[in-house]
Write a protein that holds these residues in place. Sequence first.
Motif, PDB file in Angstrom:
ATOM      1  N   ASP A   1       0.825  -1.213   0.000  1.00 56.46           N
ATOM      2  CA  ASP A   1       0.000   0.000   0.000  1.00 56.46           C
ATOM      3  C   ASP A   1       0.856   1.258   0.000  1.00 56.46           C
ATOM      4  O   ASP A   1       0.569   2.220  -0.733  1.00 56.46           O
ATOM      5  N   GLU A   2       1.912   1.274   0.807  1.00 52.10           N
ATOM      6  CA  GLU A   2       2.764   2.467   0.869  1.00 52.10           C
ATOM      7  C   GLU A   2       3.523   2.665  -0.439  1.00 52.10           C
ATOM      8  O   GLU A   2       3.672   3.782  -0.931  1.00 52.10           O
ATOM      9  N   ALA A   3       4.014   1.572  -1.005  1.00 55.49           N
ATOM     10  CA  ALA A   3       4.772   1.678  -2.256  1.00 55.49           C
ATOM     11  C   ALA A   3       3.901   2.124  -3.420  1.00 55.49           C
ATOM     12  O   ALA A   3       4.398   2.776  -4.348  1.00 55.49           O
ATOM     13  N   MET A   4       2.631   1.800  -3.379  1.00 55.05           N
ATOM     14  CA  MET A   4       1.733   2.117  -4.493  1.00 55.05           C
ATOM     15  C   MET A   4       1.063   3.485  -4.362  1.00 55.05           C
ATOM     16  O   MET A   4       0.264   3.857  -5.217  1.00 55.05           O
ATOM     17  N   ARG A   5       1.394   4.234  -3.340  1.00 51.61           N
ATOM     18  CA  ARG A   5       0.779   5.554  -3.184  1.00 51.61           C
ATOM     19  C   ARG A   5       1.132   6.473  -4.358  1.00 51.61           C
ATOM     20  O   ARG A   5       2.251   6.457  -4.860  1.00 51.61           O
ATOM     21  N   THR A   6       0.161   7.290  -4.734  1.00 54.97           N
ATOM     22  CA  THR A   6       0.365   8.256  -5.812  1.00 54.97           C
ATOM     23  C   THR A   6       0.136   9.691  -5.355  1.00 54.97           C
ATOM     24  O   THR A   6       0.175  10.609  -6.163  1.00 54.97           O
TER      25      THR A   6
ATOM     26  N   ALA B   1       5.323  -4.763  -9.415  1.00 50.36           N
ATOM     27  CA  ALA B   1       5.490  -3.374  -9.862  1.00 50.36           C
ATOM     28  C   ALA B   1       6.104  -2.484  -8.795  1.00 50.36           C
ATOM     29  O   ALA B   1       6.676  -1.442  -9.106  1.00 50.36           O
ATOM     30  N   ILE B   2       6.039  -2.883  -7.528  1.00 53.52           N
ATOM     31  CA  ILE B   2       6.571  -2.010  -6.475  1.00 53.52           C
ATOM     32  C   ILE B   2       8.098  -1.985  -6.457  1.00 53.52           C
ATOM     33  O   ILE B   2       8.699  -1.147  -5.791  1.00 53.52           O
ATOM     34  N   ALA B   3       8.751  -2.890  -7.185  1.00 48.88           N
ATOM     35  CA  ALA B   3      10.221  -2.936  -7.191  1.00 48.88           C
ATOM     36  C   ALA B   3      10.828  -1.627  -7.660  1.00 48.88           C
ATOM     37  O   ALA B   3      11.954  -1.283  -7.278  1.00 48.88           O
ATOM     38  N   GLU B   4      10.111  -0.880  -8.471  1.00 47.33           N
ATOM     39  CA  GLU B   4      10.612   0.394  -8.986  1.00 47.33           C
ATOM     40  C   GLU B   4      10.211   1.580  -8.121  1.00 47.33           C
ATOM     41  O   GLU B   4      10.533   2.716  -8.443  1.00 47.33           O
TER      42      GLU B   4
ATOM     43  N   LYS C   1      14.363  -6.892  -8.783  1.00 46.93           N
ATOM     44  CA  LYS C   1      15.053  -5.751  -9.364  1.00 46.93           C
ATOM     45  C   LYS C   1      15.055  -4.542  -8.427  1.00 46.93           C
ATOM     46  O   LYS C   1      15.432  -3.449  -8.832  1.00 46.93           O
ATOM     47  N   VAL C   2      14.661  -4.737  -7.189  1.00 49.39           N
ATOM     48  CA  VAL C   2      14.543  -3.615  -6.269  1.00 49.39           C
ATOM     49  C   VAL C   2      15.927  -3.005  -5.988  1.00 49.39           C
ATOM     50  O   VAL C   2      16.909  -3.736  -5.785  1.00 49.39           O
ATOM     51  N   PRO C   3      16.065  -1.685  -5.994  1.00 51.03           N
ATOM     52  CA  PRO C   3      17.325  -1.054  -5.589  1.00 51.03           C
ATOM     53  C   PRO C   3      17.667  -1.444  -4.149  1.00 51.03           C
ATOM     54  O   PRO C   3      16.796  -1.395  -3.270  1.00 51.03           O
TER      55      PRO C   3
END
Length: 344
Positions: free
Chosen positions: A133-138, A164-167, A204-206
């Motif tokens: 949820d936090e990673a997908m915030r816009t 998709a949250i990896a980026e 692929k997460v940094p």
Amino acid sequence: MDRPSLMNRRQLIGATGTAATFMALASRAHARPFVPALGPRCRVLIVNDLAGDIDALFATVHALLSPSTEIRTIVGTQAGFSGETASQAAAIGNEIIKIMHLAKQVTVHSGATAKLASTDTPDRSPGVQAIIDEAMRTDTSLPLYITVGGGLTEVASALLIEPAIAEKFTLVWIGGGAYPDGGKGDTNFNIDPVAAQFVFNKSKVPLWQVPSDAYAQCQVSASELQAFVAPRGAIGKWLHQKLIESSATLGRKYRINTGETWTLGDSPLVLLTALTHWGPSGRSRPFRYERMSSLFDERLAPLLKSDGSYEARTDGRRIRVYKTLDTRLLFGDFFTKMRLQSTR
């Protein structure tokens, strides 16, 4: 000092009543905590085994006292060899924010109940959903850092459920053996080897990694903690009591003599997100490492094996591996923030 300057000072003291009043006002002004003019520069989601080693407690309190970061959520996770559960960790997280009067600003969730059996079955705990949820915030442009001082179960699960949250965030992990060989001696790797392998080998997460030889530099003495933490308000007293209890438990249950030094190995999570020098306003990337006080290598992510050892690769993503940490900045800042919060 010339007479006009001396007279001006006397007039100023007189305007406030007495010299004692003037000094008291000045002291209170300096006691106010520093707040960046532009507010927080990043969001941080804390993922840690708060019911395990006490270093997680000190790092969490330090993070909550740091105005450069906006702490959104704490995820309590299962511990290592001592076996504490994620629900126990979440209970301690709630205890911390209650003592610090932050219960209305910070949420706490429980993480996984067990380590991953395979990457085909991610965990779906409340803590994992909180990460997604936090990673997908816009609704915000603040960069997101997820700081992990324990196992990688929750991060790996979140990445498996929603790739998709990896980026959308940078992972800062305390864990892994020393380079170049690695090995199975690191507690945080051993909490969930499958999750760690997935994050290193398939995601692929940094990644900013603080391996065991780097976090071992974060040594403080029991006397320092007694002098600079214990007297500093309710949270300082609580932290010091947890230190005493942990020492007694390690001695009684595991026959470990802790001596008079402690490794606060999770504290680099705060150093690297709140304190490391960043570039001008609007930049989310720090300056190049040779201009920083904590040094790292940027290297190709190794292939992480099931025994914790590293195998060099010739392709893939590059990760940041810290070599040295500015412990003067780290613990000087922590002790000072503890003093300032106790005077408010």
